[in-house]
Structures are given as C-alpha cells and as structure tokens.
Design a protein around this motif. Structure first.
Motif, short mmCIF file in Angstrom:
data_model
loop_
_atom_site.label_atom_id
_atom_site.label_comp_id
_atom_site.label_asym_id
_atom_site.label_seq_id
_atom_site.Cartn_x
_atom_site.Cartn_y
_atom_site.Cartn_z
N PRO A 32 0.83 -1.21 0.00
CA PRO A 32 0.00 0.00 0.00
C PRO A 32 0.87 1.25 0.00
O PRO A 32 2.06 1.21 0.33
N GLY A 33 0.24 2.36 -0.38
CA GLY A 33 0.93 3.63 -0.33
C GLY A 33 1.72 3.99 -1.57
O GLY A 33 2.41 5.01 -1.59
N HIS A 34 1.63 3.18 -2.64
CA HIS A 34 2.38 3.47 -3.87
C HIS A 34 1.47 3.33 -5.09
O HIS A 34 1.82 2.63 -6.05
N ILE A 38 2.57 1.76 -8.92
CA ILE A 38 1.90 0.57 -9.45
C ILE A 38 1.31 0.88 -10.82
O ILE A 38 1.42 0.08 -11.76
N ALA A 39 0.68 2.03 -10.96
CA ALA A 39 0.09 2.41 -12.24
C ALA A 39 1.16 2.55 -13.32
O ALA A 39 0.96 2.13 -14.47
N ILE A 83 -5.32 4.87 -6.56
CA ILE A 83 -5.61 5.64 -5.35
C ILE A 83 -6.89 5.12 -4.69
O ILE A 83 -6.96 4.94 -3.47
N ALA A 84 -7.91 4.84 -5.52
CA ALA A 84 -9.16 4.29 -4.98
C ALA A 84 -8.93 2.92 -4.36
O ALA A 84 -9.43 2.61 -3.28
N ALA A 85 -8.15 2.07 -5.05
CA ALA A 85 -7.88 0.73 -4.52
C ALA A 85 -7.08 0.79 -3.23
O ALA A 85 -7.20 -0.08 -2.37
N ASP A 86 -6.26 1.84 -3.10
CA ASP A 86 -5.43 1.99 -1.91
C ASP A 86 -6.25 2.48 -0.72
O ASP A 86 -5.89 2.23 0.44
N GLY A 184 0.80 7.46 -21.68
CA GLY A 184 0.26 7.48 -20.32
C GLY A 184 1.27 7.01 -19.30
O GLY A 184 1.34 7.55 -18.19
N GLY A 185 2.08 6.00 -19.66
CA GLY A 185 3.11 5.51 -18.74
C GLY A 185 4.18 6.55 -18.44
O GLY A 185 4.64 6.66 -17.30
N ILE A 186 4.56 7.32 -19.46
CA ILE A 186 5.55 8.38 -19.23
C ILE A 186 4.97 9.45 -18.30
O ILE A 186 5.66 9.93 -17.38
N LEU A 187 3.73 9.84 -18.54
CA LEU A 187 3.10 10.83 -17.66
C LEU A 187 3.01 10.31 -16.23
O LEU A 187 3.27 11.05 -15.27
N LEU A 188 2.66 9.05 -16.07
CA LEU A 188 2.59 8.47 -14.74
C LEU A 188 3.95 8.41 -14.07
O LEU A 188 4.07 8.62 -12.86
N ALA A 189 4.99 8.11 -14.86
CA ALA A 189 6.34 8.07 -14.29
C ALA A 189 6.76 9.43 -13.75
O ALA A 189 7.37 9.53 -12.68
N VAL A 190 6.40 10.50 -14.47
CA VAL A 190 6.71 11.85 -14.00
C VAL A 190 5.95 12.15 -12.72
O VAL A 190 6.51 12.67 -11.74
N LEU A 191 4.66 11.82 -12.68
CA LEU A 191 3.86 12.06 -11.48
C LEU A 191 4.41 11.26 -10.29
O LEU A 191 4.44 11.76 -9.17
N THR A 192 4.83 10.03 -10.56
CA THR A 192 5.38 9.19 -9.48
C THR A 192 6.65 9.81 -8.91
O THR A 192 6.84 9.87 -7.69
N ALA A 193 7.52 10.28 -9.79
CA ALA A 193 8.79 10.86 -9.33
C ALA A 193 8.57 12.14 -8.53
O ALA A 193 9.32 12.42 -7.59
N VAL A 194 7.52 12.88 -8.87
CA VAL A 194 7.29 14.17 -8.21
C VAL A 194 6.52 14.01 -6.90
O VAL A 194 6.84 14.65 -5.89
N PHE A 195 5.51 13.17 -6.89
CA PHE A 195 4.56 13.16 -5.78
C PHE A 195 4.65 11.94 -4.85
O PHE A 195 4.04 11.96 -3.78
N GLU A 196 5.37 10.90 -5.24
CA GLU A 196 5.29 9.67 -4.44
C GLU A 196 6.68 9.22 -4.02
O GLU A 196 7.58 9.10 -4.86
#
Length: 301
Positions: A32-34, A38-39, A83-86, A184-196
């Motif tokens: 949990p918490g990631h 995961i996305a 986020i919903a599943a978490d 979408g994966g590249i956008l998610l990778a950026v969001l992951t690096a910034v926020f998680e």
C-alpha cells in the motif's frame, strides 16, 4: 458459428472481467501507499511491449492525440484507480465507476451523434442503481478521497473511450493501444517521481508476479481487446460491458477474501447483470454491420 458482432462483444467483455481481478491482485499482493508507482509499472512496460510488436510510430496528429488519450485512459484513470484501490475495499472501488455507461452514452450522443434512446438511459440507470445496492449495505467506511478518485477515473475513461472511437478509425489496434500506453506511462512516471516516495524495500516474488499479471494480462492483453471493441462496436456496448468488472470484483471478494453479500447486494448484482444484458441484446440497424477488426499489427519499417 458466432456472428462477427457476437464474437466482438464476447472478446471485448474479457477486458472488464480481467480488470475486475486487478483490485484483489493490488490489495492482496502489492504494497500500500504506492498507487502511482503501481500504475506506472502497469502501463509503461505494457506499452513498450506492444510497441515492439506493432513496430509503428504515430504520424501526424496522432503524436498529440496519443498524449491526450494516454492521459485520459491511463495516466488519470490508472492514477485514480490505484488511489481508490489503496483507500477503499476492492469491491467498493470497482463498483463506484458504475455511472460510466451513462456518461459514455451522453458523450456518444454529443460528440459522435449516436442515438441516445430511452432504453439506453433506463439500462444505464439500472446499472447505477445496482451499483448503489452493492455498495450501500456493505458497511465499509467510504473514504472521500477514494470515492472521488474512483468517480474521477470513471469520468476520465468515459471521455477517453469516446475520443478513441472518434479518432481511431484506420489505426491498427495494437499500435493505437501501444501509443496510448507509452504516453500514459511516461506521464505516470513523471507524477510518481514528483509526488510519491519510492518504496523502502525491493519487491518480493509475489509482488513481481502481481506486477507481471497486471502488465501482461490486465493491461497489454485486456486493453488490446478493449480498444478493438471500442473501434468496431457502438460506444454504448463496451461501456455497459465495463459493468462486468465490479461483478467479477465482488464475486472474487466472496470466493477469495471471504466477504459476504446481503440480500440487497445480491439484488444489486442481479440488477447490474440485467442492465448489461439489456444493453447488449438491444440491437439497432447500425449494429448489424460491424466491420471485421483483426489483431494483426501493421508493420512499418
């Protein structure tokens, strides 16, 4: 022998049924918490794998369209999904998106000039009622952020589905799916690096197995079937088939997680199934001429 339409409906239905298993896989095997990590791991490797198979890059307007659709169908949707599943029980997270068929039907009427009939609205309303019956009696604490994420994901995927239908004519399903997943994966990778924050430990063997399942089966294979159906069928049909996802999620909760169903929840499940059956069985003249859509990649060197 099955008709082309029936074969497409059945193959498209596999995708949401597989997605119904992702909630249990995520909550059971992954830390949990990631949710964004995961996305990302789910989307980007799947897109790169399909891109190797398709061997075709976007051309012209598809460079920006791929980013728009990748954001809607994967970056926003996957982010909201995990986020919903978490934050919510798996079954609840799955069924909150039951409003999606109504959103798709309304957008299909507005954007694609598809007919919006009373029967479609009633079937969509029945799906929402069935979802509400499943969720309401469960007694689970509904985290507001989790519910908002689930609803946001439903809206994002609804818009992405309609735009995929509008823009996807003439594009090979494998290539179109790959472009969206990579973007979408590249956008998610950026969001992951910034926020998680990164995880504190290396993934275990069960976690690696869950990641592999989500990437290969839950994403690459399932979305290929899904976009093939979106391309060839009226948009209302894939949207209603999407309601099979919460059905599978709830049934898995019963079989694997030891959850129980109340009488109202049972009525809700039956109502959702009736809604899907009514939407799929209702044929119009335009539904009878479904073009064949192959899965073979178009090779471009």
């Amino acid at each position: 022998m099955l008709s082309n339409r029936t074969s497409l409906v059945l193959s498209t239905a596999i995708a949401p049924m597989v997605w119904g298993t992702t909630y249990l896989s995520t909550t059971t095997f992954l830390p949990p918490g990631h949710p964004l990590l995961i996305a990302t791991v789910r989307a980007l490797p799947a897109g790169l794998l399909l891109l190797l198979v398709a061997r075709r890059l976007p051309t012209g307007s598809w460079w920006w369209r791929s980013w728009v659709l990748g954001a809607l169908n994967f970056a926003v949707f996957f982010g909201c999904l995990f986020i919903a599943a978490d934050r919510l029980p798996g079954g609840v997270a799955a069924v909150v998106g039951g409003i999606q068929p109504l959103i798709v039907a309304a957008l299909g009427w507005w954007v694609l000039s598809e007919r919006l009939t009373i029967g479609t609205v009633l079937a969509g309303a029945a799906g929402v009622i069935g979802v509400a019956l499943i969720v309401a009696p469960g007694g689970a604490a509904l985290d507001p952020v989790g519910v908002a994420a689930a609803l946001g994901g439903a809206v994002s995927m609804a818009v992405g589905t309609v735009l995929t239908k509008r823009w996807g004519s003439g594009q090979p399903p494998i290539a179109m799916t790959a472009w969206q997943l990579v973007a979408g994966g590249i956008l998610l990778a950026v969001l992951t690096a910034v926020f998680e924050p990164p995880p504190h430990a290396m993934p275990t063997a069960p976690e690696l197995g869950a990641y592999a399942y989500l990437t290969l089966i839950g994403t690459a294979a399932a979305y290929l079937l899904w976009f093939r159906g979106v391309h060839a069928l009226p948009t209302r049909l894939p949207a209603f088939l999407g309601l099979l996802s919460p059905i599978v999620a709830v049934l898995l909760g019963l079989l694997v997680a030891g959850e129980t169903l109340s009488i109202l929840q049972t009525v809700g499940l039956v109502t959702v199934l009736v809604s899907v059956t009514a939407a799929v069985a209702r044929r119009r003249p335009s539904d009878s001429h479904v073009p064949p859509v192959g899965l073979e990649p178009t090779l471009k060197r």
